[in-house]
Design a protein around this motif. Structure first.
Motif, short mmCIF file in Angstrom:
data_model
loop_
_atom_site.label_atom_id
_atom_site.label_comp_id
_atom_site.label_asym_id
_atom_site.label_seq_id
_atom_site.Cartn_x
_atom_site.Cartn_y
_atom_site.Cartn_z
N GLU A 186 51.14 36.44 53.65
CA GLU A 186 51.83 37.56 54.29
C GLU A 186 50.88 38.67 54.72
O GLU A 186 51.30 39.73 55.14
CB GLU A 186 52.88 38.13 53.31
CG GLU A 186 53.98 37.14 52.97
CD GLU A 186 54.80 37.59 51.77
OE1 GLU A 186 54.57 38.72 51.28
OE2 GLU A 186 55.65 36.81 51.30
N ARG A 187 49.58 38.44 54.62
CA ARG A 187 48.56 39.43 54.97
C ARG A 187 48.77 40.74 54.19
O ARG A 187 48.71 41.83 54.74
CB ARG A 187 48.54 39.70 56.48
CG ARG A 187 47.90 38.59 57.29
CD ARG A 187 47.81 38.93 58.78
NE ARG A 187 47.06 40.14 59.02
CZ ARG A 187 45.73 40.22 59.09
NH1 ARG A 187 44.99 39.15 58.92
NH2 ARG A 187 45.13 41.38 59.33
N ARG A 188 49.00 40.59 52.89
CA ARG A 188 49.10 41.75 52.01
C ARG A 188 47.92 41.74 51.05
O ARG A 188 47.58 40.71 50.48
CB ARG A 188 50.41 41.73 51.21
CG ARG A 188 51.66 41.95 52.04
CD ARG A 188 52.87 42.12 51.14
NE ARG A 188 53.18 40.92 50.38
CZ ARG A 188 53.14 40.82 49.06
NH1 ARG A 188 52.76 41.87 48.32
NH2 ARG A 188 53.45 39.69 48.44
N ALA A 189 47.31 42.91 50.88
CA ALA A 189 46.19 43.01 49.94
C ALA A 189 46.70 42.88 48.51
O ALA A 189 47.80 43.31 48.18
CB ALA A 189 45.48 44.35 50.12
N ALA A 190 45.87 42.29 47.67
CA ALA A 190 46.22 42.15 46.25
C ALA A 190 44.94 42.15 45.43
O ALA A 190 43.87 41.76 45.91
CB ALA A 190 47.00 40.86 46.01
N VAL A 191 45.06 42.62 44.21
CA VAL A 191 43.92 42.64 43.30
C VAL A 191 44.34 41.98 42.00
O VAL A 191 45.36 42.33 41.41
CB VAL A 191 43.44 44.08 43.03
CG1 VAL A 191 42.30 44.08 42.00
CG2 VAL A 191 42.97 44.74 44.32
N LEU A 192 43.54 41.01 41.57
CA LEU A 192 43.76 40.37 40.28
C LEU A 192 42.94 41.14 39.24
O LEU A 192 41.71 41.18 39.31
CB LEU A 192 43.33 38.91 40.32
CG LEU A 192 43.61 38.08 39.07
CD1 LEU A 192 45.11 37.92 38.87
CD2 LEU A 192 42.93 36.73 39.15
N VAL A 193 43.64 41.77 38.30
CA VAL A 193 43.00 42.57 37.27
C VAL A 193 42.94 41.73 35.99
O VAL A 193 43.97 41.35 35.45
CB VAL A 193 43.78 43.88 37.00
CG1 VAL A 193 43.07 44.72 35.95
CG2 VAL A 193 43.96 44.66 38.30
N THR A 194 41.72 41.47 35.53
CA THR A 194 41.54 40.61 34.35
C THR A 194 40.87 41.38 33.22
O THR A 194 39.83 42.03 33.43
CB THR A 194 40.69 39.38 34.69
OG1 THR A 194 41.34 38.63 35.73
CG2 THR A 194 40.51 38.49 33.47
N ARG B 21 36.25 46.81 30.10
CA ARG B 21 36.08 45.37 30.05
C ARG B 21 37.00 44.70 31.07
O ARG B 21 37.43 43.56 30.89
CB ARG B 21 36.40 44.86 28.63
CG ARG B 21 35.40 45.31 27.58
CD ARG B 21 34.07 44.58 27.73
NE ARG B 21 34.20 43.16 27.44
CZ ARG B 21 33.29 42.25 27.77
NH1 ARG B 21 32.20 42.63 28.42
NH2 ARG B 21 33.47 40.97 27.45
N MET B 22 37.29 45.42 32.14
CA MET B 22 38.20 44.92 33.16
C MET B 22 37.40 44.44 34.38
O MET B 22 36.38 45.03 34.76
CB MET B 22 39.18 46.01 33.60
CG MET B 22 39.90 46.70 32.45
SD MET B 22 40.86 45.55 31.41
CE MET B 22 42.20 45.17 32.52
N PHE B 23 37.89 43.38 35.01
CA PHE B 23 37.25 42.83 36.21
C PHE B 23 38.30 42.77 37.32
O PHE B 23 39.43 42.31 37.11
CB PHE B 23 36.69 41.43 35.95
CG PHE B 23 35.87 40.90 37.09
CD1 PHE B 23 34.49 41.12 37.14
CD2 PHE B 23 36.46 40.18 38.12
CE1 PHE B 23 33.73 40.63 38.19
CE2 PHE B 23 35.70 39.69 39.18
CZ PHE B 23 34.32 39.92 39.21
N LEU B 24 37.91 43.21 38.51
CA LEU B 24 38.81 43.22 39.66
C LEU B 24 38.41 42.14 40.66
O LEU B 24 37.28 42.14 41.17
CB LEU B 24 38.78 44.59 40.36
CG LEU B 24 39.05 45.82 39.49
CD1 LEU B 24 39.00 47.08 40.34
CD2 LEU B 24 40.39 45.69 38.78
N LYS B 25 39.30 41.23 40.93
CA LYS B 25 39.11 40.21 41.97
C LYS B 25 39.94 40.63 43.16
O LYS B 25 41.17 40.63 43.12
CB LYS B 25 39.56 38.84 41.45
CG LYS B 25 39.52 37.74 42.50
CD LYS B 25 38.12 37.45 43.00
CE LYS B 25 38.12 36.27 43.96
NZ LYS B 25 36.77 36.03 44.52
#
Length: 225
Positions: free
Chosen positions: A15-23, A63-67
């Motif tokens: 859908e061409r929406r930005a998203a961030v995976l927060v781990t 200790r968080m990582f953003l993809k």
């Protein structure tokens, strides 16, 4: 990765929406943050910065990582003109997906614009299928109000991160008068970068293309998200 989370990321991409995976690197748990859910998030600041840069990485002092998953930036150029011939290669080199719209079939030819999506239709026909959105740089270059004006009105409704139009200050003043007479919101009209491009004294079509590309990059890197 959780199947539901993967499906949500894939849906956002489609859908061409930005998203961030927060781990969380300590617990190995992940969550997805989108622009719609970003406000008030504990990591709102770092996530906004990551969306702006398009770069994944750790959050300082955590200790968080953003993809980061950001839709590829696209460029819609209204006008198969000499400036466009110089602009398209620059856009491609910098990772933009260019499209040219111009109903004037004498200009919009594959010979002049090889290997580019070229739509020789009026804006009201050409633009709706293109998924113009906030990840789109929208540039009107025909100098013809019958083509440029309706194209710009379409861009206003899509929240493009950059909207530019060719023309002198006098030409732009007339454009503002026309759009105002059509009832276009003054705030929307004010978003038009005109004269288009950074003020570097550009004269030739190639120089103007460089100035436009520089202004687009500036808007993308400094203004989006």
């Amino acid at each position: 990765m959780d199947l539901a989370l993967l499906s949500a990321l894939n849906a956002a991409r489609a859908e061409r929406r930005a998203a961030v995976l927060v781990t969380d690197l300590e617990t190995a748990t992940s969550r997805m943050v989108t622009e719609e859910t970003l406000a008030g998030d504990p990591l709102e600041g770092p996530i906004r910065a990551a969306l702006r840069s398009g770069r994944s990485g750790p959050v300082a002092d955590t200790r968080m990582f953003l993809k980061v998953q950001v839709p590829p930036a696209q460029m819609v150029v209204i006008g198969a003109v000499h400036i466009s011939q110089a602009l398209i290669p620059l856009a491609r080199m910098l990772g933009y997906e260019p499209v040219i719209v111009d109903p004037r079939t004498a200009f919009a030819t594959p010979e002049r614009f090889p290997d580019v999506q070229l739509i020789a239709e009026w804006p009201d026909v050409a633009l709706p299928p293109l998924k113009v959105d906030r990840y789109t740089a929208f540039i009107a270059l025909t100098h013809d109000p019958k083509v440029d004006d309706p194209a710009l009105v379409h861009a206003f409704t899509k929240g493009c991160f950059y909207i530019g139009a060719l023309g002198s200050r006098k030409t732009h003043a007339k454009r503002v008068e026309r759009l105002t007479a059509q009832g276009v919101d003054p705030d929307a009209i004010a978003r038009i970068r005109a004269p288009v491009g950074l003020a570097i004294g550009a004269i030739t079509p190639a120089e103007i293309a460089v100035s436009i590309m520089a202004e687009v990059i500036q808007a993308w890197r400094q203004g989006i998200a």
